[in-house]
Motif scaffolding. Structure first.
Motif, PDB file in Angstrom:
ATOM      1  N   ILE A  98      68.510  39.646 -35.795  1.00 15.66           N
ATOM      2  CA  ILE A  98      67.530  40.666 -35.614  1.00 15.66           C
ATOM      3  C   ILE A  98      66.584  40.089 -34.337  1.00 15.66           C
ATOM      4  O   ILE A  98      66.001  39.139 -34.361  1.00 15.66           O
TER       5      ILE A  98
ATOM      6  N   ASN B 286      61.091  48.272 -34.094  1.00 19.39           N
ATOM      7  CA  ASN B 286      61.598  49.668 -34.338  1.00 19.39           C
ATOM      8  C   ASN B 286      61.783  49.852 -35.707  1.00 19.39           C
ATOM      9  O   ASN B 286      61.577  51.180 -36.139  1.00 19.39           O
ATOM     10  N   TRP B 287      62.307  49.109 -36.351  1.00 20.78           N
ATOM     11  CA  TRP B 287      62.289  49.333 -38.077  1.00 20.78           C
ATOM     12  C   TRP B 287      60.971  49.637 -38.601  1.00 20.78           C
ATOM     13  O   TRP B 287      61.092  50.353 -39.569  1.00 20.78           O
TER      14      TRP B 287
ATOM     15  N   GLU C  33      62.431  43.322 -31.050  1.00 21.93           N
ATOM     16  CA  GLU C  33      62.577  44.843 -30.641  1.00 21.93           C
ATOM     17  C   GLU C  33      62.982  45.329 -31.810  1.00 21.93           C
ATOM     18  O   GLU C  33      62.725  46.598 -32.197  1.00 21.93           O
ATOM     19  N   GLU C  34      64.125  44.998 -32.453  1.00 23.24           N
ATOM     20  CA  GLU C  34      64.896  45.748 -33.665  1.00 23.24           C
ATOM     21  C   GLU C  34      63.681  46.019 -34.827  1.00 23.24           C
ATOM     22  O   GLU C  34      63.595  46.620 -35.463  1.00 23.24           O
TER      23      GLU C  34
ATOM     24  N   ILE D 196      68.525  47.375 -39.935  1.00 23.19           N
ATOM     25  CA  ILE D 196      67.839  46.786 -38.883  1.00 23.19           C
ATOM     26  C   ILE D 196      68.725  46.479 -37.675  1.00 23.19           C
ATOM     27  O   ILE D 196      68.236  46.779 -36.535  1.00 23.19           O
ATOM     28  N   ASP D 197      69.504  45.657 -37.870  1.00 22.73           N
ATOM     29  CA  ASP D 197      70.468  45.120 -36.884  1.00 22.73           C
ATOM     30  C   ASP D 197      71.009  46.219 -36.078  1.00 22.73           C
ATOM     31  O   ASP D 197      72.420  46.360 -36.136  1.00 22.73           O
ATOM     32  N   ASP D 198      70.356  46.995 -35.169  1.00 24.71           N
ATOM     33  CA  ASP D 198      70.913  48.006 -34.248  1.00 24.71           C
ATOM     34  C   ASP D 198      72.385  47.800 -33.564  1.00 24.71           C
ATOM     35  O   ASP D 198      73.301  48.425 -33.557  1.00 24.71           O
ATOM     36  N   ASN D 199      72.239  46.599 -32.802  1.00 24.34           N
ATOM     37  CA  ASN D 199      73.501  46.180 -31.990  1.00 24.34           C
ATOM     38  C   ASN D 199      74.702  45.363 -32.829  1.00 24.34           C
ATOM     39  O   ASN D 199      75.758  45.129 -32.295  1.00 24.34           O
TER      40      ASN D 199
END
Length: 101
Positions: A51, A58-59, A54-55, A43-46
């Motif tokens: 988290i 999106n998940w 927004e993340e 989930i932690d895109d960056n």
């Protein structure tokens, strides 16, 4: 749209997806914690170790979209009676209301 309901099942399914939530119900607390940790990493895109809202949004959208596509694939064969990869109105009516018609 989030609906507050008693218990955790709604959030559990929104976060994991319906099928995945069922598989988690069979795990020990230790196994659940380990698998959730792996999911949180995804989930932690960056990859900053946190988290964001927004993340998480999106998940949940990805999980719900996956559920919708899987569900369509499962029921498609029930509606596409002549197996031509198209669903005609007559096929839909027959699959949906067949025994009433």
């Amino acid at each position: 749209q989030h609906e507050d309901r008693p218990g955790f099942q709604y959030d559990h399914e929104a976060f994991l997806g319906k099928e995945e939530a069922r598989s988690f119900d069979q795990l020990s607390p230790e196994e659940s914690r380990e698998r959730l940790g792996k999911i949180v990493d995804r989930i932690d895109d960056n990859k900053d170790g946190y988290i964001t809202t927004e993340e998480l949004k999106n998940w949940i959208k990805r999980v719900q979209k996956r559920y919708i596509y899987e569900n369509v694939a499962k029921v498609w064969k029930d509606y596409d009676l002549n197996k031509d990869d198209k669903i005609a109105w007559e096929e839909y009516k027959q699959a949906t209301y067949g025994y009433y018609l």
